[in-house]
Write an enzyme that holds these catalytic residues in place. Structure first.
Site, PDB file in Angstrom:
ATOM      1  N   GLY A   1       1.213  34.424 -19.203  1.00 28.42           N
ATOM      2  CA  GLY A   1       0.136  35.217 -18.629  1.00 28.42           C
ATOM      3  C   GLY A   1      -1.102  35.260 -19.494  1.00 28.42           C
TER       4      GLY A   1
ATOM      5  N   ASP B   1      -9.487  25.684 -16.902  1.00 27.00           N
ATOM      6  CA  ASP B   1     -10.815  25.628 -16.281  1.00 27.00           C
ATOM      7  C   ASP B   1     -10.856  26.468 -15.011  1.00 27.00           C
ATOM      8  OD1 ASP B   1     -11.715  23.931 -18.272  1.00 27.00           O
ATOM      9  OD2 ASP B   1     -11.133  22.130 -17.171  1.00 27.00           O
TER      10      ASP B   1
ATOM     11  N   GLY C   1      -4.199  16.926 -10.388  1.00 24.33           N
ATOM     12  CA  GLY C   1      -5.618  16.725 -10.653  1.00 24.33           C
ATOM     13  C   GLY C   1      -6.307  18.030 -11.002  1.00 24.33           C
TER      14      GLY C   1
END
Length: 307
Positions: free
Chosen positions: A224, A253, A288
């Protein structure tokens, strides 16, 4: 609720992704399962993550004057990202990342190319949009002095700045940079590189007390997220997501993009982190970095199901 206005300043790469059953040992050649060329770079990834959620996003960065650079700009435009401040640099190639995915993890080698040719003049060209943004997002795949300069421009007008210190810095970041940061978001490895502390609590306290960063948010993978603000006595935690992991490449990201989406709207920190944690959990279930980034509807549905 108003559409948040987010500026992302950072790298734009082509990801060369190889999937294999295991990682090769030193000097060893193995046979891979698949190969893909996918748009990436931590800056571009985080811009896509925010845009998928519905924010107005401006990307500031650089690509080479080559077919790869043209493809990167096209992809960002398809995500409704403003690329007016993405520089096309004639004497440079577009950045590249070589990524091996295996064992529910990844290994990455980056060739910066045009990302490391970004200058203060390029940042100055985007000064107005940087200083009018609800939040500015930075990483460390462009020159460090440019990161420092961009943070200084944003904070000079009271702007909120998120620094995702990735890849892990090879030396402690300067006080000049950290004093202009509103939120710093390392993972455990990056926190240790920044502070010299392998204990998460001690590392967070180092940034809060000695470096005067207002808020530290540490991503802990499947465990977490831990977070602490300067005025807090205790570190708070958000539990990890229990999902079937396919590819972790874009998780960090996605987290930073989703976090900036919430904070740009003034959403309370704990709620913002819960939302970003849910988004990151969704991202690892697809292959991806950018292709796995969820939409606002997908994140809301996941959070509703969890409750």
């Amino acid at each position: 609720m108003n559409q948040p206005n987010v500026v992302v300043i950072g790298s734009i790469n082509m990801d060369m992704v190889t999937k294999s059953n295991r990682f090769p040992k030193k000097g060893e050649t193995i046979t891979g399962q698949s190969f893909h060329q996918l748009p990436g770079g931590k800056g571009a990834n985080q811009a896509v993550a925010v845009a998928r959620l519905g924010a107005k996003v401006t990307m500031v960065g650089a690509v080479g004057d080559d077919s790869t650079g043209q493809a990167m700009i096209k992809k960002l435009n398809e995500e409704q990202i403003d690329t007016s401040y993405v520089q096309i640099l004639k004497k440079n190639t577009t950045g590249m990342a070589q990524i091996t995915v295996s064992e529910q993890d990844n290994q990455i080698i980056i060739v910066p190319g045009a990302n490391h040719a970004l200058t203060r003049e390029h940042i100055d060209a985007a000064k107005e949009v940087i200083q009018s943004a609800d939040i500015v997002v930075l990483q460390l795949e462009i020159p460090l002095d440019i990161v420092e300069y961009a943070a200084e421009l944003a904070s000079a007008v009271g702007g909120k700045v998120i620094l995702n210190p990735a890849p892990a810095p090879s030396a402690p970041l300067s006080k000049k940079l950290l004093q202009n940061i509103s939120y710093v978001t390392p993972n455990e490895t990056e926190l240790a590189e920044m502070t010299g502390q392998t204990n998460v609590e001690l590392g967070m306290n180092e940034l809060l007390l000695n470096e005067s960063v207002p808020t530290v948010i540490v991503t802990l993978g499947s465990e977490g997220v831990g977070f602490k603000q300067k005025e807090d006595l205790l570190t708070r935690y958000v539990k990890g997501q229990h999902v079937e992991v396919l590819d972790t490449t874009g998780a960090g990201d996605t987290f930073n993009g989703a976090l900036s989406y919430c904070l740009a709207q003034g959403i309370e920190l704990a709620q913002s982190i819960e939302f970003a944690n849910a988004a990151a959990g969704l991202s690892v279930t697809k292959f991806g970095a950018q292709s796995g980034m969820p939409t606002l509807t997908e994140v809301k549905e996941t959070m509703a199901n969890q409750k």
